[in-house]
Write a protein that holds these residues in place. Structure first.
Motif, PDB file in Angstrom:
ATOM      1  N   ALA A 153       0.815  -1.217   0.000  1.00 56.61           N
ATOM      2  CA  ALA A 153       0.000   0.000   0.000  1.00 56.61           C
ATOM      3  C   ALA A 153       0.846   1.263   0.000  1.00 56.61           C
ATOM      4  CB  ALA A 153      -0.951  -0.006   1.192  1.00 56.61           C
ATOM      5  N   GLU A 154       1.931   1.265   0.742  1.00 54.96           N
ATOM      6  CA  GLU A 154       2.739   2.476   0.887  1.00 54.96           C
ATOM      7  C   GLU A 154       3.546   2.810  -0.348  1.00 54.96           C
ATOM      8  OE1 GLU A 154       2.386   4.483   3.465  1.00 54.96           O
ATOM      9  OE2 GLU A 154       0.840   3.065   4.102  1.00 54.96           O
ATOM     10  N   ARG A 155       3.590   1.891  -1.320  1.00 53.62           N
ATOM     11  CA  ARG A 155       4.332   2.185  -2.546  1.00 53.62           C
ATOM     12  C   ARG A 155       3.456   2.060  -3.791  1.00 53.62           C
ATOM     13  NH1 ARG A 155       6.574  -3.345  -1.694  1.00 53.62           N
ATOM     14  NH2 ARG A 155       6.184  -4.598  -3.573  1.00 53.62           N
ATOM     15  N   THR A 156       2.144   2.082  -3.610  1.00 53.81           N
ATOM     16  CA  THR A 156       1.229   1.924  -4.738  1.00 53.81           C
ATOM     17  C   THR A 156       0.572   3.247  -5.107  1.00 53.81           C
ATOM     18  OG1 THR A 156       0.752  -0.389  -4.199  1.00 53.81           O
ATOM     19  CG2 THR A 156      -0.834   0.746  -5.595  1.00 53.81           C
ATOM     20  N   VAL A 157       0.713   3.621  -6.367  1.00 52.05           N
ATOM     21  CA  VAL A 157      -0.013   4.760  -6.926  1.00 52.05           C
ATOM     22  C   VAL A 157      -1.406   4.273  -7.294  1.00 52.05           C
ATOM     23  CG1 VAL A 157      -0.127   6.440  -8.802  1.00 52.05           C
ATOM     24  CG2 VAL A 157       2.095   5.800  -7.825  1.00 52.05           C
ATOM     25  N   ILE A 158      -2.428   4.889  -6.723  1.00 57.73           N
ATOM     26  CA  ILE A 158      -3.811   4.493  -6.991  1.00 57.73           C
ATOM     27  C   ILE A 158      -4.437   5.524  -7.913  1.00 57.73           C
ATOM     28  CG2 ILE A 158      -6.075   4.014  -5.975  1.00 57.73           C
ATOM     29  CD1 ILE A 158      -4.481   3.434  -3.334  1.00 57.73           C
ATOM     30  N   VAL A 159      -4.929   5.069  -9.055  1.00 55.71           N
ATOM     31  CA  VAL A 159      -5.622   5.934 -10.009  1.00 55.71           C
ATOM     32  C   VAL A 159      -7.059   5.447 -10.100  1.00 55.71           C
ATOM     33  CG1 VAL A 159      -5.702   6.814 -12.365  1.00 55.71           C
ATOM     34  CG2 VAL A 159      -3.486   6.294 -11.301  1.00 55.71           C
ATOM     35  N   PHE A 160      -7.997   6.310  -9.772  1.00 53.86           N
ATOM     36  CA  PHE A 160      -9.425   5.958  -9.840  1.00 53.86           C
ATOM     37  C   PHE A 160     -10.081   6.789 -10.926  1.00 53.86           C
ATOM     38  CE2 PHE A 160     -13.865   6.803  -8.813  1.00 53.86           C
ATOM     39  CZ  PHE A 160     -14.356   5.519  -8.628  1.00 53.86           C
ATOM     40  N   ALA A 172      -1.165   9.112  -4.181  1.00 53.05           N
ATOM     41  CA  ALA A 172       0.218   8.666  -4.005  1.00 53.05           C
ATOM     42  C   ALA A 172       0.908   9.641  -3.066  1.00 53.05           C
ATOM     43  CB  ALA A 172       0.944   8.602  -5.346  1.00 53.05           C
ATOM     44  N   PRO A 173       0.565   9.605  -1.769  1.00 45.97           N
ATOM     45  CA  PRO A 173       1.109  10.579  -0.821  1.00 45.97           C
ATOM     46  C   PRO A 173       2.633  10.580  -0.749  1.00 45.97           C
ATOM     47  CG  PRO A 173      -0.722   9.378   0.152  1.00 45.97           C
ATOM     48  CD  PRO A 173      -0.399   8.692  -1.139  1.00 45.97           C
ATOM     49  N   PHE A 174       3.257   9.465  -1.137  1.00 42.51           N
ATOM     50  CA  PHE A 174       4.719   9.399  -1.119  1.00 42.51           C
ATOM     51  C   PHE A 174       5.330  10.125  -2.310  1.00 42.51           C
ATOM     52  CE2 PHE A 174       2.926   5.708  -3.161  1.00 42.51           C
ATOM     53  CZ  PHE A 174       3.680   5.531  -4.309  1.00 42.51           C
ATOM     54  N   LEU A 175       4.494  10.559  -3.255  1.00 41.15           N
ATOM     55  CA  LEU A 175       4.973  11.308  -4.420  1.00 41.15           C
ATOM     56  C   LEU A 175       4.371  12.703  -4.533  1.00 41.15           C
ATOM     57  CD1 LEU A 175       4.834   8.538  -7.210  1.00 41.15           C
ATOM     58  CD2 LEU A 175       6.870   9.390  -6.014  1.00 41.15           C
ATOM     59  N   PHE A 176       3.068  12.821  -4.228  1.00 39.23           N
ATOM     60  CA  PHE A 176       2.359  14.078  -4.480  1.00 39.23           C
ATOM     61  C   PHE A 176       1.545  14.478  -3.256  1.00 39.23           C
ATOM     62  CE2 PHE A 176       2.103  11.415  -8.413  1.00 39.23           C
ATOM     63  CZ  PHE A 176       3.164  12.007  -9.083  1.00 39.23           C
ATOM     64  N   GLY A 177       1.569  15.758  -2.940  1.00 43.81           N
ATOM     65  CA  GLY A 177       0.742  16.269  -1.864  1.00 43.81           C
ATOM     66  C   GLY A 177      -0.707  16.418  -2.300  1.00 43.81           C
ATOM     67  N   PRO A 178      -1.624  16.524  -1.347  1.00 47.24           N
ATOM     68  CA  PRO A 178      -3.045  16.660  -1.695  1.00 47.24           C
ATOM     69  C   PRO A 178      -3.333  18.009  -2.342  1.00 47.24           C
ATOM     70  CG  PRO A 178      -2.722  16.918   0.664  1.00 47.24           C
ATOM     71  CD  PRO A 178      -1.402  16.492   0.111  1.00 47.24           C
ATOM     72  N   ARG A 179      -4.161  17.971  -3.377  1.00 43.12           N
ATOM     73  CA  ARG A 179      -4.575  19.218  -4.034  1.00 43.12           C
ATOM     74  C   ARG A 179      -5.760  18.930  -4.949  1.00 43.12           C
ATOM     75  NH1 ARG A 179       0.471  18.473  -5.820  1.00 43.12           N
ATOM     76  NH2 ARG A 179       1.131  20.355  -4.719  1.00 43.12           N
ATOM     77  N   HIS A 180      -6.456  19.987  -5.308  1.00 47.93           N
ATOM     78  CA  HIS A 180      -7.501  19.933  -6.329  1.00 47.93           C
ATOM     79  C   HIS A 180      -6.964  20.614  -7.578  1.00 47.93           C
ATOM     80  CE1 HIS A 180     -11.352  19.044  -3.861  1.00 47.93           C
ATOM     81  NE2 HIS A 180     -10.290  18.574  -3.228  1.00 47.93           N
ATOM     82  N   VAL A 181      -7.242  20.012  -8.723  1.00 45.47           N
ATOM     83  CA  VAL A 181      -6.761  20.550  -9.997  1.00 45.47           C
ATOM     84  C   VAL A 181      -7.961  21.060 -10.785  1.00 45.47           C
ATOM     85  CG1 VAL A 181      -5.607  20.018 -12.176  1.00 45.47           C
ATOM     86  CG2 VAL A 181      -4.807  18.963 -10.039  1.00 45.47           C
ATOM     87  N   PRO A 182      -8.073  22.377 -11.012  1.00 46.12           N
ATOM     88  CA  PRO A 182      -9.218  22.910 -11.739  1.00 46.12           C
ATOM     89  C   PRO A 182      -9.079  22.840 -13.256  1.00 46.12           C
ATOM     90  CG  PRO A 182      -7.840  24.711 -10.976  1.00 46.12           C
ATOM     91  CD  PRO A 182      -7.216  23.446 -10.440  1.00 46.12           C
ATOM     92  N   GLU A 183      -7.852  22.686 -13.774  1.00 43.86           N
ATOM     93  CA  GLU A 183      -7.655  22.686 -15.229  1.00 43.86           C
ATOM     94  C   GLU A 183      -8.348  21.496 -15.885  1.00 43.86           C
ATOM     95  OE1 GLU A 183      -4.604  25.225 -13.476  1.00 43.86           O
ATOM     96  OE2 GLU A 183      -5.149  23.132 -13.093  1.00 43.86           O
ATOM     97  N   VAL A 184      -8.682  21.674 -17.163  1.00 46.68           N
ATOM     98  CA  VAL A 184      -9.371  20.646 -17.942  1.00 46.68           C
ATOM     99  C   VAL A 184      -8.347  19.637 -18.461  1.00 46.68           C
ATOM    100  CG1 VAL A 184     -10.831  20.186 -19.943  1.00 46.68           C
ATOM    101  CG2 VAL A 184     -11.159  22.290 -18.607  1.00 46.68           C
ATOM    102  N   VAL A 185      -8.615  18.345 -18.206  1.00 44.42           N
ATOM    103  CA  VAL A 185      -7.764  17.260 -18.690  1.00 44.42           C
ATOM    104  C   VAL A 185      -8.675  16.154 -19.214  1.00 44.42           C
ATOM    105  CG1 VAL A 185      -5.940  17.844 -17.048  1.00 44.42           C
ATOM    106  CG2 VAL A 185      -7.632  16.098 -16.448  1.00 44.42           C
ATOM    107  N   SER A 186      -8.075  15.056 -19.697  1.00 39.79           N
ATOM    108  CA  SER A 186      -8.906  13.975 -20.224  1.00 39.79           C
ATOM    109  C   SER A 186      -8.198  12.642 -20.086  1.00 39.79           C
ATOM    110  CB  SER A 186      -9.287  14.235 -21.687  1.00 39.79           C
ATOM    111  OG  SER A 186      -8.152  14.174 -22.525  1.00 39.79           O
ATOM    112  N   LEU A 187      -8.906  11.563 -20.390  1.00 36.84           N
ATOM    113  CA  LEU A 187      -8.392  10.214 -20.149  1.00 36.84           C
ATOM    114  C   LEU A 187      -7.189   9.868 -21.021  1.00 36.84           C
ATOM    115  CD1 LEU A 187     -11.628   8.067 -19.599  1.00 36.84           C
ATOM    116  CD2 LEU A 187     -10.047   8.997 -17.891  1.00 36.84           C
ATOM    117  N   VAL A 188      -7.033  10.500 -22.197  1.00 37.21           N
ATOM    118  CA  VAL A 188      -5.840  10.194 -22.997  1.00 37.21           C
ATOM    119  C   VAL A 188      -4.566  10.649 -22.293  1.00 37.21           C
ATOM    120  CG1 VAL A 188      -6.924  10.150 -25.276  1.00 37.21           C
ATOM    121  CG2 VAL A 188      -6.116  12.332 -24.325  1.00 37.21           C
ATOM    122  N   ASP A 189      -4.707  11.453 -21.248  1.00 41.88           N
ATOM    123  CA  ASP A 189      -3.537  11.909 -20.505  1.00 41.88           C
ATOM    124  C   ASP A 189      -3.018  10.864 -19.518  1.00 41.88           C
ATOM    125  OD1 ASP A 189      -3.842  14.390 -21.792  1.00 41.88           O
ATOM    126  OD2 ASP A 189      -5.160  15.143 -20.202  1.00 41.88           O
TER     127      ASP A 189
END
Length: 503
Positions: free
Chosen positions: A278-285, A317-334
């Motif tokens: 768990a401590e080394r897993t990047v979770i993408v939902f 992925a708290p071991f890589l990125f801090g918590p934040r909200h991203v308002p910019e427009v992105v998509s699944l191809v990213d």
């Protein structure tokens, strides 16, 4: 050490129905916990509001027209590199459990192991026909799903998702017990909360029917645009009257299915915790597309309105990125270029990409992009239906239909089409010119129709004589399963125990 990656995808879930995006009724405590410590994208779009095209685009980082991902029966060519190919080539253990709706004879597409079959067919039987738009496909959604919404102890979808989660959990434990040593990329893909709107009582009973919100925008509140009219036809939305009680019951079961999905995610995370990953897993939902769920009188997907096309994207992925909200427009191809960056596999792109890495957004940099491009080429359309979402604007265009322009910041329910107003003509012309550079709609329409013709002929031929299925058949070697006389029992028990016994 390179991180493990869990890509957890669900089916037909829009951000509008999630508590971390402000929904006051839906319960999803696991997702809420992940969102509090993760990076939450507020404006993520699918690139095609339909299952297979959306998934193929996400897995390849390319828009549907580039890879021929036209509809739910479009062939997914085996030579298209996917996320799984890139990560496997870089030394990852790549595992798939659940739905991808791969069409064609290749049912792995870079995954070393596929633990379950698919819930949907792998053949060309669901090919639409743009040359006969008046003929409603007999195999497509209808309003029985709304009329008969409610509870049940067992459904086809429950059978499937429980198999998917159990297989994924066991694979996580197996990866720990066999001491493989490689980092793992696992994609777990559920079919909930996709219709039919039915869920077990213990999940549905968490929701008071009287507290279920009704659509914010009724069918009478907005004009019926031509594409929405075609969607009403293709899903037989005028087959019978949909009552307020039906809407509430359908929404309650849908919300209950979100809670069910949340519980399945909790079980997967528990397996990661118990195996020390768990401590080394990047979770993408994320999800493949959304559900109109009665908004504007529409149901299901296939539309560029936000409930159909704006989908969750959460990276924990708290071991890589801090918590934040991203308002910019992105998509699944990213997603593909992002996971390549996270896994540090290098930019060895073997095919053109339309997606861009989300690393600037994940790290809080100011140079991330703010754009999503979409193409819809399937049922309910009669020509390519394009979408550009950039900053506050959404532009939708198709050859036979009037253009649509929405200021989604000022008009989040997309009630007011601004495309005809004089003060917006310069902006409309800019979007039109951009789409003209992006694709030739006449040529693309011809390509889609030619593909449909080929696939219908191939499908008809394959149904004559002996049927050869492309559906994935998971193989289990019974000779090495559980206790066998040629295996040493003490060694077997020791190998299968987790955590190992200490002496």
């Amino acid at each position: 050490m390179r991180p493990d990656i869990l890509l957890f995808q669900v089916d037909q879930l829009a951000v509008r129905w999630l508590p971390m995006h402000g929904h006051p009724v839906v319960q999803a405590p696991t997702l809420m916990r992940l969102a509090e410590a993760g990076v939450l994208f507020e404006n993520n779009y699918c690139n095609a509001p339909l299952c297979s095209p959306s998934r193929f685009s996400m897995l390849t980082g390319a828009l549907p027209s580039r890879i021929g991902a036209y509809d739910n029966a479009a062939d997914f060519p085996a030579d298209l590199p996917t996320i799984a190919h890139y990560l496997r080539a870089a030394g990852y253990r790549t595992v798939l459990s659940g739905k991808t709706h791969f069409c064609g004879p290749d049912q792995l597409h870079g995954f070393e192991k596929r633990l379950t079959t698919d819930i949907y067919p792998s053949d060309y039987g669901w090919t639409p026909d743009w040359e006969q738009p008046e003929v409603r496909p007999s195999w497509y959604h209808n309003m029985v799903n709304v009329r008969d919404a409610g509870t049940a102890f067992r459904t086809n979808q429950l059978d499937y998702d429980e198999e998917v989660v159990q297989a994924a959990r066991r694979e996580i434990y197996d990866a720990a017990r066999d001491n493989d040593g490689r980092p793992m990329f696992m994609m777990v893909s559920l079919t909930h909360p996709h219709d039919p709107y039915v869920q077990r009582p213990e999940f549905a009973d968490r929701y008071d029917l009287a507290a279920i919100d009704l659509p914010a925008i009724s069918a009478a509140a907005v004009p019926l645009d031509p594409h929405s009219a075609r969607l009403r036809h293709v899903s037989a939305m005028d087959e019978f009257e949909i009552t307020e009680d039906m809407v509430r019951r359908a929404r309650r079961s849908y919300y209950a299915s979100i809670t069910y999905v949340d519980e399945q995610l909790r079980l997967i995370l528990r397996a990661l915790e118990e195996t020390g990953r768990a401590e080394r897993t990047v979770i993408v939902f994320t999800s493949d597309h959304g559900d109109m769920l009665g908004e504007r009188g529409l149901w299901y997907k296939m539309s560029w309105f936000d409930p159909s096309s704006k989908v969750p994207l959460l990276v924990h992925a708290p071991f890589l990125f801090g918590p934040r909200h991203v308002p910019e427009v992105v998509s699944l191809v990213d997603v593909l270029p992002t996971l390549i960056d996270i896994s540090e596999t290098g930019p060895r792109h073997a095919a053109p990409l339309d997606g861009r890495s989300l690393m600037p957004h994940l790290t809080g940099s100011s140079d991330g992009h703010d754009e999503a491009i979409g193409e819809y080429l399937a049922e309910g359309a009669i020509a390519p239906l394009f979408m550009i979402r950039r900053n506050r604007w959404k532009f939708v265009s198709s050859l036979p239909d009037p253009d649509q322009l929405y200021d989604v910041a000022a008009d989040p329910h997309e009630q007011f089409n601004l495309a005809h107003l004089p003060e917006h003509q310069d902006l409309v012309r800019q979007f039109q010119a951009e789409l003209a550079r992006h694709a030739d709609p006449h040529a693309l329409r011809a390509q889609v129709i030619a593909s449909q013709k080929r696939r219908r002929l191939v499908d008809a031929a394959m149904r004559q004589g002996a049927w050869t299925s492309w559906d994935h058949q998971p193989v289990v070697d019974a000779t090495t399963s559980y206790v066998r006389s040629h295996l040493v029992l003490d060694d077997l028990d020791a190998k299968k125990r987790w955590p190992p016994a200490t002496s």
